[in-house]
Design an enzyme around this catalytic site. Sequence first.
Site, PDB file in Angstrom:
ATOM      1  N   TYR A   1      -2.947   4.804   2.830  1.00 56.66           N
ATOM      2  CA  TYR A   1      -2.930   5.060   4.270  1.00 56.66           C
ATOM      3  C   TYR A   1      -3.885   6.179   4.704  1.00 56.66           C
ATOM      4  CZ  TYR A   1      -1.308   6.678   8.809  1.00 56.66           C
ATOM      5  OH  TYR A   1      -1.251   7.096  10.110  1.00 56.66           O
TER       6      TYR A   1
ATOM      7  N   TYR B   1       0.853  -1.195   0.000  1.00 57.96           N
ATOM      8  CA  TYR B   1       0.000   0.000   0.000  1.00 57.96           C
ATOM      9  C   TYR B   1       0.884   1.237   0.000  1.00 57.96           C
ATOM     10  CZ  TYR B   1       0.926   0.693   5.005  1.00 57.96           C
ATOM     11  OH  TYR B   1       1.541   0.918   6.213  1.00 57.96           O
ATOM     12  N   CYS B   2       0.273   2.369  -0.398  1.00 55.52           N
ATOM     13  CA  CYS B   2       1.029   3.626  -0.433  1.00 55.52           C
ATOM     14  C   CYS B   2       0.113   4.774  -0.033  1.00 55.52           C
ATOM     15  CB  CYS B   2       1.689   3.841  -1.792  1.00 55.52           C
ATOM     16  SG  CYS B   2       0.575   3.730  -3.212  1.00 55.52           S
ATOM     17  N   ARG B   3       0.051   5.829  -0.850  1.00 56.83           N
ATOM     18  CA  ARG B   3      -0.638   7.053  -0.441  1.00 56.83           C
ATOM     19  C   ARG B   3      -2.101   7.109  -0.850  1.00 56.83           C
ATOM     20  NH1 ARG B   3       4.500  10.149  -2.875  1.00 56.83           N
ATOM     21  NH2 ARG B   3       5.804  10.277  -0.998  1.00 56.83           N
TER      22      ARG B   3
END
Length: 216
Positions: free
Chosen positions: A197, A167-169
């Site tokens: 996130y 996962y990232c932004r």
Amino acid sequence: MLDEFAELARTLGSPHRLLLLELAAQGEWSVEALAEQAALSVANASQHLQQLKRSGFVQSRRDGKHVRYRLGGGPVIPLLAALRQCVEHRRAELASLAAGLAGAGGAESISREELLARMRVGDVLLLDVRPSEEYAQGHLPGAVNLTLEQLESGLGCLPADLEIVAYCRGPYCALSAQAAAMLHAAGRRARHLVNGYPDWKAAGLPIALGGAAAAG
């Protein structure tokens, strides 16, 4: 009331300020750190942050010689999400871009609901591919941190018997899809989280703070 609406719209009418808001959604940052992440001078970043603060989008506190900023009260993250929806409605190509990122390199995605169920079972490894500074501000519980640059050399420290969810932004950040594609090419079971996130945090789901990044 309409004057207040117009003033808020003017505040958001800058790509730099929108980027600073996206970064503030990751956690609390000093002006210097925000300037570096946004590729702005400290003076320029400070001016944008002051304008965001006047409109209530961010809050600040003094920490010794530094001033630190975080998201202000109110529904800032839902507002950013609503702006994305408006843009998607008016510009169908952005929706196509998001779909393209979701399928980058043939990597499959996983929904937040499915991920929560998998986390309860404990048969999945969470991989945070954001920069270590963002990881330290907050991350999904149990997630390890490897950037794309670290992933190839750090692959051996990731358990081989677990599916990996990167996962990232958020939906317009390609890092997690690229990481899942890299893992898949290396013969590992991997998917990426549809939302990142900030959306996880805004939903009131558990997060962890601090912690060391995985060695890579």
